[in-house]
Scaffold this active site. Structure first.
Site, PDB file in Angstrom:
ATOM      1  N   HIS A 498       0.817  -1.070  -0.052  1.00 51.49           N
ATOM      2  CA  HIS A 498       0.131  -0.088  -0.014  1.00 51.49           C
ATOM      3  C   HIS A 498       0.946   1.417   0.080  1.00 51.49           C
ATOM      4  O   HIS A 498       0.620   2.281  -0.679  1.00 51.49           O
ATOM      5  CB  HIS A 498      -1.082   0.093   1.155  1.00 51.49           C
ATOM      6  CG  HIS A 498      -1.868   1.055   1.468  1.00 51.49           C
ATOM      7  ND1 HIS A 498      -3.234   1.070   0.885  1.00 51.49           N
ATOM      8  CD2 HIS A 498      -1.632   2.517   1.646  1.00 51.49           C
ATOM      9  CE1 HIS A 498      -3.793   2.116   1.241  1.00 51.49           C
ATOM     10  NE2 HIS A 498      -2.657   2.987   1.686  1.00 51.49           N
ATOM     11  N   GLU A 499       1.775   1.314   0.936  1.00 50.72           N
ATOM     12  CA  GLU A 499       2.589   2.577   1.066  1.00 50.72           C
ATOM     13  C   GLU A 499       3.736   2.820  -0.143  1.00 50.72           C
ATOM     14  O   GLU A 499       3.729   3.838  -0.551  1.00 50.72           O
ATOM     15  CB  GLU A 499       3.345   2.416   2.180  1.00 50.72           C
ATOM     16  CG  GLU A 499       2.743   2.529   3.670  1.00 50.72           C
ATOM     17  CD  GLU A 499       1.529   3.620   3.699  1.00 50.72           C
ATOM     18  OE1 GLU A 499       1.757   4.581   3.025  1.00 50.72           O
ATOM     19  OE2 GLU A 499       0.438   3.215   4.321  1.00 50.72           O
ATOM     20  N   HIS A 502       1.663   4.451  -2.667  1.00 48.67           N
ATOM     21  CA  HIS A 502       2.029   5.877  -2.730  1.00 48.67           C
ATOM     22  C   HIS A 502       3.155   6.395  -3.097  1.00 48.67           C
ATOM     23  O   HIS A 502       3.284   7.432  -3.866  1.00 48.67           O
ATOM     24  CB  HIS A 502       1.853   6.148  -1.286  1.00 48.67           C
ATOM     25  CG  HIS A 502       0.331   6.224  -0.902  1.00 48.67           C
ATOM     26  ND1 HIS A 502      -0.913   6.749  -1.568  1.00 48.67           N
ATOM     27  CD2 HIS A 502      -0.428   5.693   0.020  1.00 48.67           C
ATOM     28  CE1 HIS A 502      -1.970   6.594  -0.427  1.00 48.67           C
ATOM     29  NE2 HIS A 502      -1.588   6.042   0.390  1.00 48.67           N
ATOM     30  N   HIS A 505       3.553   6.752  -6.917  1.00 45.40           N
ATOM     31  CA  HIS A 505       2.850   7.712  -7.376  1.00 45.40           C
ATOM     32  C   HIS A 505       3.372   9.042  -7.308  1.00 45.40           C
ATOM     33  O   HIS A 505       3.553   9.975  -8.124  1.00 45.40           O
ATOM     34  CB  HIS A 505       1.283   8.004  -6.606  1.00 45.40           C
ATOM     35  CG  HIS A 505       0.211   8.561  -7.160  1.00 45.40           C
ATOM     36  ND1 HIS A 505      -0.727   9.059  -6.541  1.00 45.40           N
ATOM     37  CD2 HIS A 505       0.132   9.330  -8.413  1.00 45.40           C
ATOM     38  CE1 HIS A 505      -1.644   9.788  -7.575  1.00 45.40           C
ATOM     39  NE2 HIS A 505      -1.170  10.025  -8.423  1.00 45.40           N
TER      40      HIS A 505
END
Length: 714
Positions: A498-499, A502, A505
């Site tokens: 998940h991190e 990020h 991105h």
């Protein structure tokens, strides 16, 4: 523009920080200098008499001011980061001392009419504006909106009131965060041998390490420790979950649960170093009241309207409808989940399930139903292997590769690791830090901090300046032991993915205007799209093959356990979904109320939401809200729904890979080009539709959650 020493032997455009040379006082001085430079520039703007500026000159002024602000972003970013991962009295004192100065400067910028007029000059010159690149146009539109939400159109007395509100809010949010961190770390419960029954080997190792820290802390404080405990339970998440999931002692689970859900509340008797109560009750009430006041000043009915004015969602009514509709679809599954737990409870001799039973019972059901134990599969997910596999997956999807360079840079802690990220042509994209283990002085949870955005400057007042993106990715996983690396549960694997989503991105942006580069400028209810999207590969059998190998033997995860893990994907997903909806509705409703609720109103709202959507009762003393940092000390106020909103987008985006191949490099490149590369330079809705070729659909979300059959159309 350097605020700290540059690391040698590394690409100078990384602008890395020499953390061995960083001190709170040094950062304080740098922040003050940066703010002073910003004020000086605005003073000169205020003295301009030839307004309105021509569009070309107006743009040059804006670019120049953005460049001056780089120093502030950098020095404050370092200080904020250290306050989150290495908090101590010295760092906290400087951090809090700077907050009012930063708030005052931010308010002045947001209310500065000469600067605002320059943006309007550009916007009003349609020919000039339309000739700008998309990223610059988007940055100008967002800046104008930000000026308006900062009170640029208010009368002088109202602007002063707004500034005072902003200053108070920044101080209160910091206090909220301090209280929950201090309350978490103040709690320690020595355990007897009898209380350890059922706790796993890895859990016992954590409890033992916590006992050593407990004794050391007592001795540092000058207190004598006659009976040194061998095992101590704390409220740090890895330790807390080890007890709540496996301890057979129900009273122990109840004790720890109550301690966790009453942190920083009226039931918490701990105090900070200044002998002040760690009670967030009044802090929360004050934050909501100030947000409501700010909303009224800006012409809104409530803070939810302010928050949603910069998001994909159109209104609080639309968001509430989305959440309640999803709750209705998830409730049947949640009730089935609860029945599973009740059956296991009955077998365990538990007549009535309480919240301190759910994790324990769920683990028992998972072992019985799927022959799956998180502890049994933990040795198959050693962190080094998970990281290597994650990098392989990302390389297959997006053609990028990560190379560790930890030995070449100065780090803020010896557990931290640093990596460079390279593109297909071996060009350097940027860098990222991993700080993944729980420790004293570090706030709980996991997050990505986009510390340094991609940025290029070719202004006239100084030499050209190019900056590659750098970010911090932070977790609170179980630390390694003397003879073994950190071993992750599959839930922790999902957190890492998940991190890193990020992080990608932030890093893979091709935009060099920092206001809309990476995650900057992306609507908050879309910013979770890449992070939730990447989690899917940790649920795929081929992905799991790449991230798993037994810590001792190197053997892959056995087929039966792999099949059990995949079969259990939607285990308890109904109850988990309702829990997230509960948080999101509560957040939305307390910010949509007018007048803002006081503490009792906050609790009453949460009670009503639970009555509407929960399938299990919660004890009256539960004070979850007092530790809800996302909305009281983070950026999610009236925006926590973003997790479910973006989950819809991520599920639908992933469905294209399901159709075209999970490791299809062309599909991966399309995601990179249309989502990751463009950042906030286009509206999120546009980015998504450019990738998916149509509007978003909820079908994939319902299917992935197990709320409809794979062949059923919603």
């Amino acid at each position: 523009m350097q605020t700290t020493s540059q690391i040698t032997d590394m690409d100078p455009n990384l602008k890395l920080v020499d953390f061995s040379q960083v001190s709170p006082e040094q950062l304080k001085s740098q922040v003050q200098q940066a703010i002073k430079a910003g004020h000086a520039f605005l003073d000169d703007l205020d003295n301009e008499t030839d307004s309105p500026k021509q569009a070309q000159q107006a743009l040059a002024d804006i670019i120049e001011f953005d460049h001056i602000g780089l120093g502030l972003d950098r020095s404050w970013g370092i200080l904020s980061h250290l306050n989150s991962v290495m908090s101590n009295e010295a760092i906290r004192e400087v951090h809090h001392e700077i907050l009012p100065l930063l708030s005052a400067f931010g308010t002045r910028v947001g209310q500065n009419k000469p600067l605002y007029n320059r943006y309007q000059t550009i916007k009003n010159d349609r020919e000039f504006f339309n000739g700008l690149e998309a990223a610059r146009k988007r940055a100008i539109d967002l800046a104008i909106q930000s000026f308006e939400l900062s009170g640029v159109a208010l009368e002088a007395d109202k602007q002063s009131e707004y500034a005072d509100i902003q200053s108070q809010l920044s101080t209160l949010s910091a206090k909220f965060s301090d209280n929950i961190l201090d309350a978490t770390q103040a709690y320690a419960l020595p355990l007897t041998t009898e209380q350890l029954s059922g706790i796993t080997e890895s859990g016992l190792a954590m409890l033992k390490a916590a006992a050593e820290q407990y004794v050391a802390k007592q001795q540092e404080a000058g207190e004598s420790v006659e009976d040194k405990p061998e095992y101590v339970a704390t409220l740090d998440i890895p330790v807390y979950l080890a007890v709540m999931t496996h301890a057979e002692d129900r009273e122990l689970r109840k004790t720890l649960y109550k301690a966790y859900v009453t942190r920083a509340s009226e039931f918490d008797n701990h105090k900070n170093s200044k002998d002040e109560p760690l009670d967030n009750s009044q802090v929360m009430s004050d934050i909501l009241a100030l947000r409501a006041q700010k909303s009224k000043l800006l012409g809104f009915d409530n803070y939810a309207q302010v928050s949603l004015s910069r998001k994909m969602a159109d209104s609080a009514e639309q968001v509430e409808g989305f959440l309640r509709d999803l709750a209705n679809k998830a409730t049947p599954a949640a009730k089935r989940d609860l029945e599973q737990l009740k059956e296991e409870a009955s077998a365990q001799g538990i007549e009535s399930i309480e919240p301190w039973d759910t994790a324990y019972l769920a683990e028992k059901v998972k072992q019985a139903k799927f022959n799956l134990s998180q502890e049994e599969i933990r040795p198959y997910f050693p962190l080094p292997k998970v990281i290597d596999g994650l990098f392989t997956i990302v390389n297959k999807l997006f053609g990028v590769r990560a190379v560790e360079q930890s030995d070449k840079v100065a780090l803020w802690h010896d557990e931290v690791r640093f990596y460079e990220l390279f593109d297909k042509d071996d060009s350097l994209i940027g860098g990222f830090y991993f700080d993944l283990y729980a420790r004293t002085g570090k706030r709980g949870g996991a997050w990505m901090s986009g510390f340094q955005a991609r940025y290029e400057y070719a202004g006239s007042s100084s030499e050209a300046y190019n900056q590659l993106p750098v970010c911090f990715m932070v977790g609170n996983f179980t630390p390694p032991t003397a003879d073994k690396p950190s071993l992750l549960t599959h839930n922790e694997v999902l957190t890492l993915f998940h991190e890193f989503g990020h992080g990608l991105h932030h890093l893979l942006t091709e935009v060099s205007i920092s206001d809309v580069a990476g995650v900057n400028g992306v609507e908050w209810d879309a910013v979770e799209l890449p992070s939730q999207f990447l989690e899917n590969w940790a649920w795929d059998s081929k992905g799991i093959e790449l991230i798993s190998a037994h810590v001792d033997t190197g053997e892959p995860l056995p087929k039966e356990q792999l099949e059990a893990l995949l079969a259990a994907k939607n285990f308890q997903s109904g109850m988990q979904t309702l829990r997230q909806i509960e948080f999101a509705l509560f957040d939305l409703l307390i910010h949509a109320k007018s007048p803002a609720p006081d503490y009792q109103g906050i609790l009453a709202t949460l009670d009503k939401v639970r009555e509407d959507v929960a399938v299990m009762q919660t004890p009256e003393y539960n004070r979850f809200a007092n530790g809800f940092s996302h909305i009281f000390a983070g950026g999610y106020a009236a925006g926590y729904y973003s997790y479910k909103w973006a989950e819809l987008l991520s599920a639908d985006a992933f469905s294209r890979f399901e159709e075209e191949g999970l490791f299809n490099a062309d599909t991966g490149q399309a995601f990179r080009d249309n989502i990751l590369a463009v950042g906030g330079s286009l509206p999120a809705k546009t980015n998504f539709e450019n990738f998916r070729g149509r509007e978003a659909s909820i079908d994939a979300l319902l299917r992935h959650g197990g709320f409809i059959d794979n062949n059923e159309v919603a």
